[in-house]
Design a protein around this motif. Sequence first.
Motif, short mmCIF file in Angstrom:
data_model
loop_
_atom_site.label_atom_id
_atom_site.label_comp_id
_atom_site.label_asym_id
_atom_site.label_seq_id
_atom_site.Cartn_x
_atom_site.Cartn_y
_atom_site.Cartn_z
N ASP A 98 11.79 1.47 1.99
CA ASP A 98 11.67 0.56 3.13
C ASP A 98 13.39 0.03 3.17
OD1 ASP A 98 9.30 0.45 3.48
OD2 ASP A 98 8.87 -1.01 2.03
N GLU A 99 14.19 0.07 2.27
CA GLU A 99 15.55 -0.46 2.40
C GLU A 99 16.37 0.51 3.33
OE1 GLU A 99 16.79 -0.64 -1.78
OE2 GLU A 99 15.71 -2.56 -1.95
N ARG A 100 15.85 1.82 3.18
CA ARG A 100 16.65 3.02 3.82
C ARG A 100 16.09 3.01 5.30
NH1 ARG A 100 16.98 3.19 -1.24
NH2 ARG A 100 18.94 4.46 -2.14
N GLY A 101 14.56 2.43 5.64
CA GLY A 101 14.16 2.76 6.93
C GLY A 101 13.48 4.06 6.79
N ILE A 102 13.14 4.74 5.60
CA ILE A 102 12.41 6.04 5.63
C ILE A 102 10.84 5.59 5.79
CG2 ILE A 102 12.00 7.98 4.64
CD1 ILE A 102 14.72 7.89 3.37
N PRO A 103 10.24 6.26 6.91
CA PRO A 103 8.63 5.85 6.82
C PRO A 103 7.73 6.73 5.71
CG PRO A 103 9.27 7.57 8.57
CD PRO A 103 10.52 7.14 8.08
N TRP A 104 6.77 6.15 5.09
CA TRP A 104 6.10 6.64 4.28
C TRP A 104 4.70 6.03 4.36
CZ3 TRP A 104 3.72 2.80 1.15
CH2 TRP A 104 4.38 1.51 1.21
N ASP A 105 3.51 6.86 3.62
CA ASP A 105 2.11 6.14 3.52
C ASP A 105 1.47 6.69 2.24
OD1 ASP A 105 1.59 9.12 3.90
OD2 ASP A 105 1.10 8.82 6.05
N MET A 106 0.52 6.12 2.13
CA MET A 106 -0.36 6.65 0.78
C MET A 106 -1.71 7.14 0.96
SD MET A 106 0.89 3.22 -1.31
CE MET A 106 -0.10 3.37 -2.54
N THR A 107 -2.06 8.16 0.44
CA THR A 107 -3.13 8.62 0.28
C THR A 107 -3.84 8.58 -1.18
OG1 THR A 107 -2.83 10.17 1.91
CG2 THR A 107 -4.78 10.67 0.50
N PRO A 108 -5.07 7.83 -1.28
CA PRO A 108 -5.42 7.66 -2.72
C PRO A 108 -6.00 9.05 -3.20
CG PRO A 108 -6.96 7.10 -1.07
CD PRO A 108 -5.79 7.24 -0.34
N GLY A 109 -6.18 9.03 -4.56
CA GLY A 109 -6.78 10.23 -5.21
C GLY A 109 -7.81 9.86 -6.29
N VAL A 110 -8.50 10.78 -6.99
CA VAL A 110 -9.34 10.53 -7.96
C VAL A 110 -8.71 10.13 -9.07
CG1 VAL A 110 -11.05 11.71 -9.37
CG2 VAL A 110 -10.88 12.55 -7.11
N PRO A 111 -9.04 8.77 -9.61
CA PRO A 111 -8.22 8.24 -10.75
C PRO A 111 -8.74 9.09 -12.11
CG PRO A 111 -10.00 6.85 -10.10
CD PRO A 111 -9.93 7.84 -9.03
N ALA A 112 -7.75 8.79 -12.91
CA ALA A 112 -8.16 9.76 -14.30
C ALA A 112 -9.28 9.10 -15.00
CB ALA A 112 -6.77 9.76 -15.18
N PHE A 113 -9.45 7.91 -15.05
CA PHE A 113 -10.62 7.20 -15.65
C PHE A 113 -11.80 7.41 -15.03
CE2 PHE A 113 -10.26 3.93 -12.50
CZ PHE A 113 -11.44 3.55 -12.29
N ALA A 114 -11.92 7.74 -13.83
CA ALA A 114 -13.10 8.01 -13.13
C ALA A 114 -13.51 9.53 -13.41
CB ALA A 114 -13.05 7.78 -11.71
N ALA A 115 -12.48 10.32 -13.56
CA ALA A 115 -12.70 11.78 -13.79
C ALA A 115 -13.17 11.98 -15.36
CB ALA A 115 -11.33 12.63 -13.55
N ALA A 116 -12.71 11.17 -16.19
CA ALA A 116 -13.14 11.07 -17.55
C ALA A 116 -14.43 10.59 -17.84
CB ALA A 116 -12.08 10.08 -18.34
N ALA A 117 -14.90 9.54 -17.08
CA ALA A 117 -16.27 9.12 -17.02
C ALA A 117 -17.41 9.99 -16.50
CB ALA A 117 -16.45 7.81 -16.44
N ALA A 118 -16.95 10.91 -15.42
CA ALA A 118 -17.65 11.90 -15.21
C ALA A 118 -17.76 13.02 -15.84
CB ALA A 118 -17.24 12.41 -13.63
N ALA A 119 -16.63 13.54 -16.86
CA ALA A 119 -16.57 14.42 -17.73
C ALA A 119 -17.62 13.90 -18.93
CB ALA A 119 -15.29 14.80 -18.33
N LEU A 120 -17.71 12.85 -19.25
CA LEU A 120 -18.53 12.19 -20.40
C LEU A 120 -19.74 11.79 -19.75
CD1 LEU A 120 -15.84 9.52 -21.81
CD2 LEU A 120 -16.78 11.57 -22.93
N ALA A 121 -20.33 12.02 -18.33
CA ALA A 121 -21.38 12.01 -18.14
C ALA A 121 -21.89 10.41 -18.39
CB ALA A 121 -22.58 13.12 -18.64
#
Length: 248
Positions: A98-121
């Motif tokens: 932001d200080e440099r005026g360079i544009p950016w955006d964010m795309t969410p991902g699968v969080p590690a804790f959710a993947a862990a819960a799935a692996a543990l079923a």
Amino acid sequence: MTIHFIGAGPGAGDLITLRAQRLIASSPVCVYAGALVSPEVLGHCPAGARLIDSQGLNLDQILSEFEFAHARGEDVARLHSGDLSIYSAVAEQTRRLDERGIPWDMTPGVPAFAAAAAALARELTVPEVAQTVILTRHGARASALPPGEELDLLASHGTTLVIHLGAQAIDQIASTLAEHYGSACPAAVAVRVSHSDEQLIRGTLDTIAAQTHATGIKRSAIIIVGPALTASGFRDSHLYSAARERSR
């Protein structure tokens, strides 16, 4: 051009969003943490993409790569493991962009804790057992935890607790939690979930430290504690109950 901050998920190349795959495939530059982002995910990069491993770079050096790409008009896929919303160090990068005026955006991902819960079923929220999930981290090798976020205080709630970056302190963590949950409380350690060398350890607060030491695990682990991990005989949720249908 845009710096695309992308949650690269827990490891497996197909555990990313369609948007993440599209952005990675269309970006001529990819900046990633080699110790955390799987080569499978990098497989989505286009042929000839400039790949920059950030694990040996400091923040200023990473920003220099962003500035170089900005000057050339090249989109950047900036990959962070798991999801961007927790422990990603994105905020300190975007502040400087932001200080440099360079544009950016964010795309969410699968969080590690959710993947862990799935692996543990397991579901981490179970009716009348646990309806809250607390996400925290062990604080010894990182910035200090703010007042009021000490593990002992968080454990006093007795609900599902997820601890990141704590494998090296498993003895201390198990001992602290046992004072609130009891030594027989279910506990699990999930290591490198969705990678080919994934490991899942199931035990109790009385056994989990010794089990973890026996595997030699010291990093890249998620610790999950709480009665929801082995809950059975609980009441059905109201969501699909016949009583809910009658009350409409």
